[in-house]
Motif scaffolding. Structure first.
Motif, PDB file in Angstrom:
ATOM      1  N   ALA A 141     -83.020-121.687  35.958  1.00 56.80           N
ATOM      2  CA  ALA A 141     -84.318-121.508  35.304  1.00 56.80           C
ATOM      3  C   ALA A 141     -85.225-120.608  36.135  1.00 56.80           C
ATOM      4  N   ALA A 142     -85.214-120.796  37.459  1.00 52.35           N
ATOM      5  CA  ALA A 142     -86.030-119.956  38.341  1.00 52.35           C
ATOM      6  C   ALA A 142     -85.564-118.505  38.278  1.00 52.35           C
ATOM      7  N   GLN A 143     -84.253-118.289  38.214  1.00 55.22           N
ATOM      8  CA  GLN A 143     -83.721-116.933  38.113  1.00 55.22           C
ATOM      9  C   GLN A 143     -84.114-116.289  36.795  1.00 55.22           C
ATOM     10  N   ALA A 144     -84.053-117.068  35.704  1.00 60.25           N
ATOM     11  CA  ALA A 144     -84.457-116.538  34.402  1.00 60.25           C
ATOM     12  C   ALA A 144     -85.936-116.168  34.404  1.00 60.25           C
ATOM     13  N   LEU A 145     -86.750-116.982  35.067  1.00 60.05           N
ATOM     14  CA  LEU A 145     -88.173-116.681  35.164  1.00 60.05           C
ATOM     15  C   LEU A 145     -88.403-115.419  35.991  1.00 60.05           C
ATOM     16  N   TRP A 146     -87.657-115.257  37.072  1.00 56.65           N
ATOM     17  CA  TRP A 146     -87.775-114.049  37.881  1.00 56.65           C
ATOM     18  C   TRP A 146     -87.389-112.812  37.076  1.00 56.65           C
ATOM     19  N   GLU A 147     -86.387-112.929  36.228  1.00 55.32           N
ATOM     20  CA  GLU A 147     -85.985-111.796  35.400  1.00 55.32           C
ATOM     21  C   GLU A 147     -87.115-111.369  34.472  1.00 55.32           C
ATOM     22  N   VAL A 148     -87.862-112.347  33.955  1.00 57.62           N
ATOM     23  CA  VAL A 148     -89.036-112.030  33.133  1.00 57.62           C
ATOM     24  C   VAL A 148     -90.067-111.275  33.961  1.00 57.62           C
TER      25      VAL A 148
END
Length: 215
Positions: free
Chosen positions: A201-208
């Protein structure tokens, strides 16, 4: 009284002078929201650990500190009178009465300052707060990207809230009723991230964030 005007509440320009007064945002604000106990704070902490260049706004609240929480780091803790005074003075980007128990608010000036400096900026707030940001974004000239953090299932949310152990039975029931309403609104957001793994989830947020800020 909280030291809400301390160093974390503002940034300095290149000359070393503290910035002051409203400034037009120079970047896109990321708003992270989701239902109670979905793990917003945990995901946000994992994001900051991996990417310390991200600035996460510290909210103000009238609720009592939980064990281990620190004023000015976890929240700006203050009483109802101070919160009301600051709200009346226009010092918050958004405010909300959460679960009918405590007030929360986002100090406005630090958000404007960090955005103007091009710093990747996140608000981690409840759904009420996200809706209020929508209402004010236009008048403040803010460009906003809204992210909804969702649980894998409602039962997962129940389990997380019970394991947290920071609310009594009445408070848990109230939070879960609120969560049912909040989950029904996830299609109103720019991106939905399912928190079935904190790191994912943190990685997906960073991608945003990296896409929005061109990092």
């Amino acid at each position: 009284m909280s030291a809400i005007n301390g160093a974390d509440m503002s940034i300095q320009d290149s000359s070393g002078e503290q910035t002051g007064g409203p400034r037009k945002a120079g970047g896109r604000l990321i708003v992270l929201t989701g239902p109670t106990a979905v793990g917003k704070g945990t995901v946000e902490a994992a994001l900051r650990h991996a990417h310390p260049e991200v600035w996460v706004s510290v909210s103000a609240t009238t609720r009592a500190p939980r064990p281990g929480e620190k004023d000015g780091i976890t929240y700006w803790f203050m009483d109802e009178q101070e919160f009301a005074r600051r709200e009346a003075a226009g010092e918050f980007l958004e405010t909300a009465l959460v679960h009918g128990m405590s007030h929360y608010g986002t100090p406005l000036q630090p958000v404007l300052n960090h955005l103007a400096a091009g710093v990747p900026t996140i608000l981690e707030i409840d759904l009420q707060g996200a809706h209020r940001v929508r209402q004010r974004a236009g008048e403040l000239g803010l460009e906003v990207f809204y992210v909804f953090l969702a649980p894998p299932s409602f039962q997962d949310l129940v389990t997380r809230l019970n394991m947290r152990g920071t609310e009594n039975e009445e408070q848990r029931a109230r939070r879960l009723e609120t969560a049912k309403v909040e989950l029904a609104s996830e299609n109103q957001f720019d991106r939905v991230i399912v928190n079935d793994s904190v790191d994912k989830a943190a990685q997906a947020l960073w991608e945003v964030i990296s896409k929005e800020y061109g990092l």
